[in-house]
Design an enzyme around this catalytic site. Structure first.
Site, short mmCIF file in Angstrom:
data_model
loop_
_atom_site.label_atom_id
_atom_site.label_comp_id
_atom_site.label_asym_id
_atom_site.label_seq_id
_atom_site.Cartn_x
_atom_site.Cartn_y
_atom_site.Cartn_z
N SER A 187 -10.25 -0.81 6.72
CA SER A 187 -9.62 -0.64 5.41
C SER A 187 -8.98 -1.89 4.83
CB SER A 187 -8.58 0.48 5.47
OG SER A 187 -9.23 1.73 5.59
N LYS A 196 0.84 -1.20 0.00
CA LYS A 196 0.00 0.00 0.00
C LYS A 196 0.88 1.25 0.00
CE LYS A 196 -4.05 1.77 2.55
NZ LYS A 196 -4.95 1.48 3.70
N SER A 202 -9.76 1.64 2.75
CA SER A 202 -8.89 2.44 1.88
C SER A 202 -7.90 1.62 1.06
CB SER A 202 -8.11 3.45 2.73
OG SER A 202 -7.26 2.80 3.67
#
Length: 449
Positions: free
Chosen positions: A181, A79, A157
């Site tokens: 997330s 990420k 996210s």
């Protein structure tokens, strides 16, 4: 439907010589670079030559009997929230574009690298991790593999982390979970997403959202895959999942708050899952958890995420606020309205919340409820700010309860092939990570045979 390989299957292929790290990496790169695929919006940075060099190094080590782990050479996505040596960490934003490149890996990235996993690229995300929907106006939004033509959202996210795995561009994704997330995109796309107890994985080298709530965890194709990656991240042995059985497990189903406003698919899949667990020998009890109903009131001023993110962002907002996604900026700026007294009261309310809920949950092996109350909506349904914020709050509702509880939780798929993806969440109090992983491993083959 053809299932994509688990980490254990890939490790066996590498060990037998039927696959090499280079062949795995080249297959992932081919999918990333496919102009008809989602690679452009799934990854914000891929260094092809560096990635191939990593793969070749792992193949050489394996041929010499020196592979650092059975999983050495398997490609994973990282990420964009995490530092990787020599790369700029933008956190899905353009406001950090002038940052210097990182001089060292984030601790969790260093642990993945030490295990020999190949860092295939930096995955897209909601800007600064501050949304459960996964939309990114700066770099685009990868489309959910379910109903892709309709433009379903991936969830966030950790949006790019999820799509990197569903589309075979990586075999696991490193994500974060502050209010769901990891679990939300897993539920929306048919993956497994694990939120460990926050303190288990060091946050050094990660851009923070909420230092009290942030957790670092994996998205992958099975509970065992998530347990494998989690063990590397936490620097501890993985739990023994081989004999995990549903028979005799006690599951508490909170009736309060988390079962409200379920759409028809989520409700049907959830009840079917409970029936299958019960038939397999689990004890299911529906319980009242009145503390859950207090959750919105406790966090009415924006909660810990707003307060703690504003503390990190306030100077950057002054210098580069116009570069922010306005929807993200609005949520961060709520922290400016909280006083020190508000924050202290919030911390005290959290301590009371944890103590009360843990007392109610103590006689169960895990709490069980839907990961999200709805299936992945179409991006077109989120054009207005009003709908965006309404749906975002609804999607975050169930997972964020567990972050506030300082617990651990995992989302496993509980839909049949051809149905909209949905997730079943199993949750425990803080520090019971191996227990929740064992419960999930036992439930995994029961709720989705």
């Amino acid at each position: 439907m053809t299932r994509m390989p688990t980490l254990a299957a890939l490790a066996a292929a590498l060990a037998s010589g039927s696959a090499s790290s280079r062949s795995l990496v080249e297959a992932c790169l081919e999918k990333i670079e496919d102009p008809a695929g989602e690679g452009r919006t799934t990854f914000l940075h891929v260094d092809r030559q560096a990635v191939l060099a990593q793969a070749d190094a792992m193949d050489q080590l394996r041929s010499s009997g020196a592979a650092p782990s059975p999983f050495a050479g398997i490609p994973v996505s990282i990420k964009d929230l995490f530092d990787i040596t020599g790369q700029v960490t933008r956190a899905g934003s353009t406001a950090l574009g002038n940052r210097p490149a990182a001089t060292r890996d984030a601790t969790c990235v260093a642990r993945l690298r030490r295990a020999g996993l190949v860092l295939i690229g930096r995955s897209n995300m909601s800007e600064f991790a501050f949304s459960g929907l996964g939309l990114n106006p700066h770099y685009g939004t990868p489309r959910n593999p379910w109903d892709r033509a309709a433009g379903r959202i991936p969830g966030g996210s950790s949006s790019g982390a999820a799509i990197s795995v569903t589309d075979g561009m990586a075999h696991a994704g490193l994500g974060t979970d502050t209010g769901g997330s990891c679990r939300i995109p897993a539920a929306f796309t048919g993956l497994v997403g694990f939120k460990p107890t926050a303190r288990r994985v060091p946050q050094t080298g990660a851009v923070p959202l909420s230092t009290s709530l942030d957790s670092i965890g994996p998205l992958a194709r099975s509970v065992e895959c998530c347990a494998t990656v989690d063990a590397i991240l936490a620097n501890e042995p993985p739990p023994d999942l081989a004999d995990a059985s549903v028979s005799g497990l006690r599951f508490g189903v909170p009736k309060t708050f988390v079962l409200e406003d379920l759409d028809a698919d989520v409700a049907a899949h959830f009840e079917r899952s409970l029936s299958r667990l019960s038939a397999a020998g689990a004890y299911i009890e529906r319980i009242d958890v009145p503390e859950f109903a207090q959750f919105p009131t406790i966090n009415a001023k924006g909660g810990l995420s707003a307060a703690e993110s504003y503390a990190w962002h306030r100077e950057l907002l002054e210098s580069s606020g116009d570069a922010y996604d306005p929807r993200v900026r609005t949520r961060i700026q709520r922290g400016a309205t909280q006083s020190a007294a508000d924050y202290i009261e919030l911390l005290a309310a959290r301590r009371s919340f944890i103590a009360a809920v843990e007392r109610r949950a103590a006689r169960f092996d895990a709490l069980v409820f839907p990961t999200t109350p709805l299936v992945a909506p179409r991006s077109a349904a989120l054009q207005s700010d009003e709908e965006f914020f309404r749906i975002n709050a609804l999607v975050l509702r169930n997972p964020s309860v567990i972050n506030f509880l300082d617990g651990c939780a995992i989302s496993i798929p509980n839909h049949e092939d051809g149905e909209p993806p949905t997730g079943l969440m199993l949750a425990c109090g803080g520090g019971r990570d191996h227990q929740v992983l064992r419960c999930a491993a036992a439930a995994e083959g029961v709720v989705r045979p």
